[in-house]
Write an enzyme that holds these catalytic residues in place. Sequence first.
Site, short mmCIF file in Angstrom:
data_model
loop_
_atom_site.label_atom_id
_atom_site.label_comp_id
_atom_site.label_asym_id
_atom_site.label_seq_id
_atom_site.Cartn_x
_atom_site.Cartn_y
_atom_site.Cartn_z
N SER A 73 1.11 -0.98 -0.11
CA SER A 73 -0.07 0.56 0.60
C SER A 73 0.95 1.12 -0.08
CB SER A 73 -0.92 -0.14 1.44
OG SER A 73 -1.37 0.92 0.85
N LEU A 74 0.35 1.77 -1.07
CA LEU A 74 1.08 3.58 -0.74
C LEU A 74 0.37 4.86 0.31
CD1 LEU A 74 1.96 4.19 -4.74
CD2 LEU A 74 3.22 3.11 -3.02
N THR B 153 -8.78 -1.35 2.78
CA THR B 153 -9.32 -1.93 1.30
C THR B 153 -9.14 -3.40 1.22
OG1 THR B 153 -7.33 -1.80 -0.99
CG2 THR B 153 -6.73 -2.42 1.41
N LYS C 99 -13.51 -3.90 2.59
CA LYS C 99 -14.42 -2.57 2.27
C LYS C 99 -15.78 -2.84 2.12
CE LYS C 99 -11.45 -0.47 -1.64
NZ LYS C 99 -11.49 0.25 -2.60
N ASP D 162 -12.97 6.51 -3.35
CA ASP D 162 -12.77 5.82 -5.06
C ASP D 162 -13.69 6.60 -5.97
OD1 ASP D 162 -10.71 4.10 -3.56
OD2 ASP D 162 -13.01 3.02 -3.37
N GLY E 286 -4.28 5.27 -13.16
CA GLY E 286 -4.86 5.87 -12.33
C GLY E 286 -4.26 6.19 -10.59
#
Length: 282
Positions: free
Chosen positions: A14-15, A61, A65, A101, A244
């Site tokens: 995950s960023l 995530t 979700k 999102d 994206g």
Amino acid sequence: MIKLAVFGDPIGHSLSPIIHTEFAQQAGIKVDYTRIQVSAEEFAERFAEFVSDGGIGANITLPLKELALEVADELTATAIQAGAVNTLLKNNSRWLGTNTDGLGLVTDIERHQVSLEGAKVLLLGAGGAARGVVPALLSAKVASIHVANRTPERAEALIQHALTFAVESQSGSLLLTAGGLNALPRTPFTVVINATSSSLHGEELFLPERILKRQPFSYDMVYGEKPTAFLQWAQRNNCPVADGLGMLVGQAAESFRLWTGVAPDVRPTLAALRNRLGLWSS
Ligand code: NAP
């Protein structure tokens, strides 16, 4: 110190911690944002621990979700319409679940100077990502959405769900249709969004070139070191393209705004991320 976390499984890739640390530096706010790897079975218990340790906000995530819908005390209309929560925030002692999102996608497309109002959208894919962005596309007043999926029944189910709330938010002229990837309509599109995971595996979609005839803005939710197969195909057909990464940073920016009240500028964060990770930029 604001205590935040992202929950998922897996989560090592995950960023989000990098993105939120950038935002916090920009805003001059101290945040402690960690990754928490947890299975679906243990999510509720681990989230309760995070709350008792002083957590005030979280990103959720895959694959949690949908489960996060149950963890929240209240849900926004966006979360209900998307059928998923990606952001939880503490509001007094109650937890509000929402979904950023779709807004992340819409603000990123608009950042590329593409107007969604009146757009004729082709949405490829009918998984969680596609379902999550439909409410925001409708709020942006697109003229039509055709959802095309490898499994047409999933596309049909997606628009049936969308129709239950689209009726309330649109003037009645909105067109929502669905079908298979091999039976695309002949009407021209102005925006084509690839929300399938085909690009993750380097797989091509083998779509007819006629859908790019009017050179629609072509967007792939996947990002990487080079343009995805879908974006390369669109580029060969002279279409403007984007990946994206901006959606990812855009959804994070909205979460950060909800938690802190500060709306970050996504541009320096995006540039820093692309530079740091050696990612391709359109
Ligand atoms: P998902 O729920 O697993 O859905 C996957 C979708 O891709 C389904 O519609 C599936 O079709 C389709 N698909 C997979 N392989 C295909 C192929 N070879 N040819 C044609 N269709 C194929 O996944 P998701 O959560 O919707 O995520 C979709 C993609 O969006 C992922 O790559 C994810 O990384 C990306 N994403 C990016 C962001 C961002 O912020 N940039 C946010 C969310 C998701 P079937 O229904 O027929 O199986």
